[in-house]
Design a protein around this motif. Structure first.
Motif, short mmCIF file in Angstrom:
data_model
loop_
_atom_site.label_atom_id
_atom_site.label_comp_id
_atom_site.label_asym_id
_atom_site.label_seq_id
_atom_site.Cartn_x
_atom_site.Cartn_y
_atom_site.Cartn_z
N VAL A 43 0.84 -1.20 0.00
CA VAL A 43 0.00 0.00 0.00
C VAL A 43 0.87 1.25 0.00
CG1 VAL A 43 -1.65 1.36 1.35
CG2 VAL A 43 -1.99 -1.10 1.08
N MET A 44 1.91 1.25 0.80
CA MET A 44 2.83 2.39 0.85
C MET A 44 3.48 2.62 -0.51
SD MET A 44 4.66 1.74 4.55
CE MET A 44 5.82 3.07 4.27
N THR A 45 3.88 1.53 -1.16
CA THR A 45 4.49 1.64 -2.49
C THR A 45 3.50 2.19 -3.50
OG1 THR A 45 5.93 -0.25 -2.01
CG2 THR A 45 5.66 0.36 -4.33
N ALA A 46 2.24 1.71 -3.43
CA ALA A 46 1.20 2.17 -4.36
C ALA A 46 0.93 3.66 -4.17
CB ALA A 46 -0.07 1.37 -4.15
N SER A 98 -2.52 -6.93 -15.70
CA SER A 98 -1.07 -6.79 -15.81
C SER A 98 -0.64 -5.33 -15.89
CB SER A 98 -0.56 -7.54 -17.05
OG SER A 98 -0.80 -8.92 -16.93
N PHE A 99 -1.41 -4.52 -16.60
CA PHE A 99 -0.99 -3.15 -16.86
C PHE A 99 -1.65 -2.11 -15.95
CE2 PHE A 99 -0.01 -5.10 -21.04
CZ PHE A 99 1.35 -4.86 -21.03
N TRP A 100 -2.74 -2.46 -15.27
CA TRP A 100 -3.40 -1.49 -14.40
C TRP A 100 -2.53 -1.19 -13.18
CZ3 TRP A 100 -6.92 1.79 -15.65
CH2 TRP A 100 -7.64 2.47 -14.67
N GLY A 101 -1.91 -2.22 -12.65
CA GLY A 101 -0.94 -2.03 -11.58
C GLY A 101 -1.52 -1.71 -10.22
N ASN A 102 -0.69 -1.86 -9.19
CA ASN A 102 -1.07 -1.56 -7.81
C ASN A 102 -2.35 -2.28 -7.39
OD1 ASN A 102 1.15 0.08 -7.42
ND2 ASN A 102 0.08 1.97 -7.96
N MET A 103 -2.45 -3.54 -7.80
CA MET A 103 -3.59 -4.37 -7.41
C MET A 103 -3.06 -5.72 -6.94
SD MET A 103 -6.76 -3.91 -10.05
CE MET A 103 -6.02 -5.01 -11.25
#
Length: 274
Positions: A43-46, A98-103
């Protein structure tokens, strides 16, 4: 101090997933970390590196456009009671994820009573804290009431898991972006540079159906046609979508072009809806 504040906020908002076990021991005991701690860091990275929506969409569309075969695999079509249901496929869900990310997403079997299995798909958007889950139930007995073999049960579970995954991905990513990708995939699947290219693609389409065990005569009867030359772009879109439905286990090959009502009523309603 600022880092600590972000960590505490993230920890309070994150769903507490159970720590998996392996050989009777908690994973935390073996590797020295907790699942909650891993998600907390994610979460912090996102938050530190949020997704660029425009770039995400660009990457999704570039992947869809890699080839007509990829485009055609991104949507399904199911004939139902004289109408068609068209939607984004499992393959498109994989591309978008794959491309939406942060999931984070996954599936699991939550019950198997010997007659049916229930599979749950889940997805967590680490940026928005949006959590989605969806259950899929599938029977695992034959028409005679006999249980499926182990291999057939595993196949059924895999198919249900793929559909559960697809559903939660498309409930997490805003529908407006999914619809945009779907329309692009449908258009690219039948795109042709000239008449010769179109005729070649049409011929290849019927050859692919033959490899799936579907004879052209059955397709002709379904659409009320007598030759390949009578099939246009709209027919091809529909056939590509039905082929995807077969490959993803949504419909059996021998049922895909079955005529459950009068041919003229079926075909007219199918084409008029496009």
């Amino acid at each position: 101090m600022q880092t600590q504040a972000i960590s505490n906020s993230a920890h309070n908002n994150v769903r507490q997933f159970p720590a998996p076990k392996q050989e009777g021991r908690n994973l935390t005991d073996q590797l020295g970390f907790t699942i909650e701690g891993v998600i907390d860091k994610d979460v912090m990275t996102a938050k530190a590196f949020p997704r660029d929506v425009r770039q995400c969409i660009k990457n999704i569309e570039l992947t869809i456009a890699m080839s007509p075969e990829v485009s055609a695999s991104c949507y399904y079509t199911l004939p139902r009671a004289g109408k068609t249901i068209t939607g984004p496929s499992i393959r498109l869900a994989e591309i978008c994820s794959s491309f939406w990310g942060n999931m984070q997403s996954g599936t699991r079997v939550i019950s198997n009573n010997g007659k049916s299995v229930v599979v749950e798909g889940w997805c967590l958007d680490l940026e928005t804290n949006a959590k989605v889950s969806h259950e899929i139930s599938r029977g695992i007995v034959t028409k005679d009431g006999k249980p499926y073999s182990t291999d057939m049960q595993n196949t059924t579970i895999a198919a249900a898991s793929a559909i559960a995954f697809r559903n939660v991905i498309f409930k997490t990513i805003p529908k407006v972006f999914i619809d945009q990708a779907l329309q692009k995939a449908m258009a690219l699947s039948v795109a042709a540079s000239n008449q010769e290219d179109f005729e070649k693609k049409r011929q290849n389409m019927f050859e692919n159906l033959e490899r799936l065990g579907i004879h052209v005569e059955k397709v002709f009867a379904f659409f009320g046609k007598s030759s390949i030359q009578e099939f246009d772009l709209e027919h091809m879109k529909m056939i590509y979508g039905i082929r995807t439905s077969i490959k993803e286990g949504m419909i059996k090959a021998d049922e895909a072009f079955a005529l459950s009502e009068s041919r003229s009523d079926m075909v007219n309603s199918l084409i008029d809806d496009h």
